[in-house]
Design an enzyme around this catalytic site. Sequence first.
Site: not given
Ligand code: NAD
Ligand code: DAU
Length: 339
Positions: A125-127, A153, A157
């Site tokens: 992730t970019d985080e 988190y 990562k």
């Molecule tokens: P998500 O939370 O929707 O899904 C995570 C999945 O992993 C779920 O199906 C869960 O059951 C499974 N899981 C969790 N712990 C596990 C374990 N111990 N063993 C097996 N399975 C397990 O997550 P997402 O948003 O789809 O993100 C997927 C990946 O991409 C993550 O690694 C996250 O850090 C990364 N990522 C997410 C975003 C985003 O915007 N959502 C952006 C950049 C990177």
């Molecule tokens: O940048 C990549 C990341 O993006 C991934 O690595 C993470 O897994 C993914 O969850 C996401 O993280 P964020 O923290 O950016 O996403 P989230 O949807 O939780 O929040 C997006 C923005 O919105 C953040 O600035 C917090 C804000 N927010 C979020 C929630 C849930 C609100 O203002 N209200 C809310 O209820």
Amino acid sequence: MTIIVTGGAGFIGSNFVFHMLGKYPDYRIICLDCLTYAGNLSTLKSVMDNPNFRFVKEDITNREAVYKLFEEEKPDMVVNFAAESHVDRSIENPEIFLNTNILGTAVLMDACRKYGIKRYHQVSTDEVYGDLPLDRPDLFFTEETPIHTSSPYSSSKAGADLLVLAYHRTYGLPVSISRCSNNYGPYHFPEKLIPLMIANALHDKPLPVYGKGENVRDWLYVEDHCRAIDLVIHKGREGEVYNIGGHNEMRNIDIVKMICKELGKPESLITYVTDRKGHDMRYAIDPTKIHNELGWLPETKFADGIKKTIKWYLENQEWWETIISGEYRNYYEKMYGNR
Ligand code: NAD
Ligand code: DAU
């Protein structure tokens, strides 16, 4: 080609499973997922009977189970999406983030070392780069930006990323890492900003915006992320990190207002709530490397992607309503409990 996709019952992992099965009819895709609260097996129901697909309910931290799966399937690649992914939850309870995101990654890579692998890919992730100030729009995250995390988190990562690079240097494991910005699209769990706001707005519930809503995220349609990973695992260089993002920065408040407008809901639903602890201000990816080396560019503009996403949530109300009710957690037992 046999690929183990971990976390394939979650948001991005499931979209990646659909992408790969659709694009490569001769590939075998094994989804390894333990179905935490974020995993939803019903998401995968359209591929459950595909002969090229197998679902395995196991935890990536379970070494014995992971080794057994490698013995059975002899995978050519592993793409690791499995993670605890929600920042707010990591602030409440960091420990599970360390277990899954760091130790789980180590177990998967140990299996790769033991049984051999063509590529281990870490979905990051970019985080891991921390955040950028709002008053410096000229700054972007490149692959050389130092790791500088803010939340448990992002620290977990980053820990995993460092371990992946260490396994490459120490053991010569053929790894790659992608660091993507915020994704949006179908099957996004309704605890994250965009699906939460859509679901709440449809129920005429308050829309909780953290702080002043000025934080900026760099949004990418999930299919564009899946295409990028597909390119990195096939054509990306071993031992390399690739940033993925589409230069699509938006303030949270503007996204929430856009959702209200699209759904015909009043902005009076917006409620400003206590800010997230340690809340990152701005993320912004420089995707020059993946563009120059692999020719990747995002295809979906935000204006189109958000409309498509809202339409999907309107047409798939049952999918997210069963999550909100908690019923989705019975799906595995009901459908597969006796198998
Ligand atoms: P998500 O939370 O929707 O899904 C995570 C999945 O992993 C779920 O199906 C869960 O059951 C499974 N899981 C969790 N712990 C596990 C374990 N111990 N063993 C097996 N399975 C397990 O997550 P997402 O948003 O789809 O993100 C997927 C990946 O991409 C993550 O690694 C996250 O850090 C990364 N990522 C997410 C975003 C985003 O915007 N959502 C952006 C950049 C990177
Ligand atoms: O940048 C990549 C990341 O993006 C991934 O690595 C993470 O897994 C993914 O969850 C996401 O993280 P964020 O923290 O950016 O996403 P989230 O949807 O939780 O929040 C997006 C923005 O919105 C953040 O600035 C917090 C804000 N927010 C979020 C929630 C849930 C609100 O203002 N209200 C809310 O209820």
